[in-house]
Design an enzyme around this catalytic site. Sequence first.
Site, PDB file in Angstrom:
ATOM      1  N   ASP A  97       5.474  -0.039   5.447  1.00  0.00           N
ATOM      2  CA  ASP A  97       4.177  -0.695   5.547  1.00  0.00           C
ATOM      3  C   ASP A  97       3.492  -0.434   6.890  1.00  0.00           C
ATOM      4  O   ASP A  97       3.892  -0.980   7.916  1.00  0.00           O
ATOM      5  CB  ASP A  97       4.376  -2.202   5.337  1.00  0.00           C
ATOM      6  CG  ASP A  97       3.084  -2.981   5.348  1.00  0.00           C
ATOM      7  OD1 ASP A  97       2.013  -2.375   5.210  1.00  0.00           O
ATOM      8  OD2 ASP A  97       3.153  -4.220   5.481  1.00  0.00           O
ATOM      9  N   ASP A 302      -3.525   1.631   4.964  1.00  0.00           N
ATOM     10  CA  ASP A 302      -2.395   0.715   4.782  1.00  0.00           C
ATOM     11  C   ASP A 302      -1.508   1.155   3.632  1.00  0.00           C
ATOM     12  O   ASP A 302      -1.865   1.006   2.461  1.00  0.00           O
ATOM     13  CB  ASP A 302      -2.936  -0.697   4.535  1.00  0.00           C
ATOM     14  CG  ASP A 302      -1.834  -1.755   4.442  1.00  0.00           C
ATOM     15  OD1 ASP A 302      -0.646  -1.391   4.568  1.00  0.00           O
ATOM     16  OD2 ASP A 302      -2.165  -2.932   4.239  1.00  0.00           O
TER      17      ASP A 302
END
Length: 415
Positions: A97, A302
């Site tokens: 992430d 992201d």
Amino acid sequence: MRLLNAIGCCTLIASASCLVVVAVAGGAIKIPIHKNIHYRQNTRARAYKTLKKYGHHQRLSPRDFGHQPVTDVENDVEYYGVVGIGTPPQMFKLDMDTGSSDLWIPSMKCDHDGKCARHSRFDSSLSSTVTELKTPWKIAYGDGSTVSGHLAIDRLEFSEITIENQLIGLADRESSSFLEDVVDGVFGLGFPSLSAMVLEDQKDAEAKVLGPISNTVLSSILSHELIPAPVFGVWLGDGDGEGSDANGDDGEFIFGSIDTSRFEGELTFLPITHSRYWQVQVDGAQLDGIEDLSIKGDTIIDTGTTLLVFPIAQAKKINKAIGAKSDPWEGWILPCDSNQGGSLDFRMGGNLFSVRRKDLVREKVPKQEGWCYSAVTTTPGNTIIFGDVFIRNNYCVFDVEHMTIGIAPVKRRHH
């Protein structure tokens, strides 16, 4: 073209100022990314989870997103990396992430009436190198959902790299959204300023482990002393859903180098606009090379987000352009047989980066024959978020030294 290459095998011995890191295979470290074989799309759940992550979900009206409650679905996680923690290593499926900074996994104390047991949990009694700390740790979201527990320090292994004394969050309690995920925890690759893990006494903790502590994964593996270059590249397959590559991988993160075989042409490097996130400037957008959508603003790249997320007015403009409508119960939906031959193009750094129309059409809407969810969803905030829908179409390079993100179209096996 600005190219950062691996420059050979890198082996470092512990000293007062460095961590023990061993990198092989020409200096570059590749982490294969795997697809969840039980993956099934749940656009509403992924949109809601993203808004929770950035603290915007409570500001949406029912019409903005959909009136019915949204819950995470067990199978709606597509990519994860497998890493080892402890000695001998205990293996975990982690969400790689770039939108967060901390490394956390469930502890054996995590139970929740047996729900935690469906995940791999870290057993401290089985690791000869763990140092558990009394320092509490917690990540809180806007709706009050949390992950909380205590901090620990242990050995981290992934692909062909080993980091001694990595700070880890051991989650003793998790909210339902995490309990229902396929992944066991999170492997944060964001900037240290995003970290929720703070040691009360860094020197005291380092005295306990007899060496320096790596507070975030990014700070430990992306320094000039540890890998050939402080950079990592992300490839999430060829975007065609044709399965794994020749090595059997569904995608990869490569640290210390980039893989030029994964993209077409040259990388365009964009400056980071805010060092809290991997965030760059979008200067405009167009549909099928014609319609100017006047989309501008900062966007977060992201890997931990699935969809394309825009402020309300911009999401409305894009969705109307692609033929979507706002349903009061389901949010933005569009005909499943929408024109899928063109692309939605974003202007950044003087170049256009595309997301194919076919990738904007998600799963079928229940009880609405012929209608599918749109991959373009809404946030009441001002920041744009480009998730995996964008990254599957564009190879992304995260350059720490120069505080830039390099982007180029992915190379596809089938045209």
